[in-house]
Enzyme design. Structure first.
Site, PDB file in Angstrom:
ATOM      1  N   ARG A  66       0.843  -1.199   0.000  1.00 45.01           N
ATOM      2  CA  ARG A  66       0.000   0.000   0.000  1.00 45.01           C
ATOM      3  C   ARG A  66       0.883   1.255   0.000  1.00 45.01           C
ATOM      4  NH1 ARG A  66      -4.990  -0.595  -1.877  1.00 45.01           N
ATOM      5  NH2 ARG A  66      -6.197   1.220  -1.306  1.00 45.01           N
ATOM      6  N   HIS A 110     -20.166  13.311  -2.624  1.00 44.11           N
ATOM      7  CA  HIS A 110     -20.717  12.152  -1.909  1.00 44.11           C
ATOM      8  C   HIS A 110     -22.230  12.104  -2.155  1.00 44.11           C
ATOM      9  CE1 HIS A 110     -20.939   8.973   1.035  1.00 44.11           C
ATOM     10  NE2 HIS A 110     -22.033   9.558   1.483  1.00 44.11           N
ATOM     11  N   VAL A 150     -13.225  10.377   7.194  1.00 40.64           N
ATOM     12  CA  VAL A 150     -13.985   9.901   6.029  1.00 40.64           C
ATOM     13  C   VAL A 150     -15.259  10.736   5.904  1.00 40.64           C
ATOM     14  CG1 VAL A 150     -15.091   7.905   4.936  1.00 40.64           C
ATOM     15  CG2 VAL A 150     -13.078   7.570   6.389  1.00 40.64           C
ATOM     16  N   ASP A 151     -15.368  11.494   4.826  1.00 40.59           N
ATOM     17  CA  ASP A 151     -16.526  12.363   4.562  1.00 40.59           C
ATOM     18  C   ASP A 151     -16.756  13.388   5.678  1.00 40.59           C
ATOM     19  OD1 ASP A 151     -17.018  10.847   2.241  1.00 40.59           O
ATOM     20  OD2 ASP A 151     -18.320   9.452   3.317  1.00 40.59           O
TER      21      ASP A 151
HETATM   22  C1  GAR Z   1     -21.161   8.847  -7.596  1.00 39.15           C
HETATM   23  O1  GAR Z   1     -22.498   8.629  -7.222  1.00 39.15           O
HETATM   24  C2  GAR Z   1     -20.395   9.456  -6.439  1.00 39.15           C
HETATM   25  O2  GAR Z   1     -21.149  10.346  -5.688  1.00 39.15           O
HETATM   26  C3  GAR Z   1     -20.044   8.227  -5.643  1.00 39.15           C
HETATM   27  O3  GAR Z   1     -19.674   7.275  -6.623  1.00 39.15           O
HETATM   28  C4  GAR Z   1     -20.436   7.518  -7.822  1.00 39.15           C
HETATM   29  C5  GAR Z   1     -19.488   7.575  -8.986  1.00 39.15           C
HETATM   30  O4  GAR Z   1     -20.189   7.657 -10.204  1.00 39.15           O
HETATM   31  N1  GAR Z   1     -18.998   8.484  -4.689  1.00 39.15           N
HETATM   32  C6  GAR Z   1     -18.975   7.961  -3.469  1.00 39.15           C
HETATM   33  O5  GAR Z   1     -19.779   7.162  -3.068  1.00 39.15           O
HETATM   34  C7  GAR Z   1     -17.807   8.441  -2.606  1.00 39.15           C
HETATM   35  N2  GAR Z   1     -18.010   8.050  -1.235  1.00 39.15           N
HETATM   36  P1  GAR Z   1     -19.504   8.212 -11.528  1.00 39.15           P
HETATM   37  O6  GAR Z   1     -18.208   7.416 -11.735  1.00 39.15           O
HETATM   38  O7  GAR Z   1     -20.509   7.924 -12.600  1.00 39.15           O
HETATM   39  O8  GAR Z   1     -19.247   9.686 -11.355  1.00 39.15           O
END
Ligand code: GAR
Length: 207
Positions: A66, A110, A150-151
């Site tokens: 990592r 998010h 986280v967030d």
């Molecule tokens: C999106 O809905 C974004 O908000 C989420 O992943 C998806 C990616 O879609 N992110 C998270 O959940 C981060 N915690 P995309 O590749 O079509 O933009």
């Protein structure tokens, strides 16, 4: 001109919304220098290439540890001399060293109204599954600065979206993207590029 790097893991619809907003002039004073994925199969990489944007993959699978992966990721990010890093569906934990180095220069989208349905284990479809399980009538999306939690970083923009009877996680995910994510992510980038954030977010006040 804000030099932006976008980090992705999957389909890249949020990346597409940012590209479209730059091309239509909805985002001004910003250009995407590169798109970086951890996943070689991410369709987001194709989207970038179609628009003449440099697209690279730094995969954890190519490294023994990592730490090595984190070192390579940071080296790649540094090489683009970015002003802003946008996590647009980047589903890998950002190394602490990178967060400290780019304090207040990394933002994340998010798919919920933080502080609901966020933190460890809440990503992608899982967020919408949890929202439906809880029976909330409103959900939405949040753009926030990334800190070492986280967030948990400062919230920049949020937009609420209705949950409708009969929603599946997939249907809800799509509505949250269309009505919230694809609007507030470009808007936040435009605000940062044009110095329009509230005083409490301005870099000089945070440092
Ligand atoms: C999106 O809905 C974004 O908000 C989420 O992943 C998806 C990616 O879609 N992110 C998270 O959940 C981060 N915690 P995309 O590749 O079509 O933009």
């Amino acid at each position: 001109m804000l030099n932006v790097g976008v980090m992705v893991s999957g389909g890249g619809t949020n990346l597409q919304a940012v590209i479209d907003a730059i091309e239509s002039g909805a985002i001004t004073n910003a250009k995407i220098r590169a798109v970086i994925s951890n996943n070689p199969g991410a369709y987001a990489l194709e989207r970038a290439k179609k628009h003449g944007i440099e697209a690279v993959c730094v995969s954890p699978k190519s490294f023994k540890s990592r730490e090595e992966f984190h070192g390579a990721l940071l080296e790649k990010v540094d090489s683009y001399e970015l002003d802003l890093i946008v996590l647009a569906g980047f589903l890998v934990t950002i190394p602490g060293e990178m967060i400290r180095k780019y304090q207040n220069q990394i933002i994340n989208i998010h798919p919920s109204l933080i502080p609901s349905f966020c933190g460890v284990g809440y990503y992608g479809l899982k967020v919408h599954e949890a929202a439906l399980r809880r029976g909330v009538k409103l959900t939405g999306a949040t753009v926030h600065f990334v800190d070492e939690g986280v967030d948990s970083g400062p919230i920049i923009l949020q937009k609420a979206v209705e949950v409708l009877p009969g929603d599946t996680p997939e249907v809800l995910q799509r509505r949250v993207m269309e009505e919230a994510e694809w609007k507030i992510l470009p808007k936040a980038i435009d605000m940062i590029a044009n110095g329009e954030l509230e005083p409490e977010f301005r870099k000089e006040n945070i440092e």
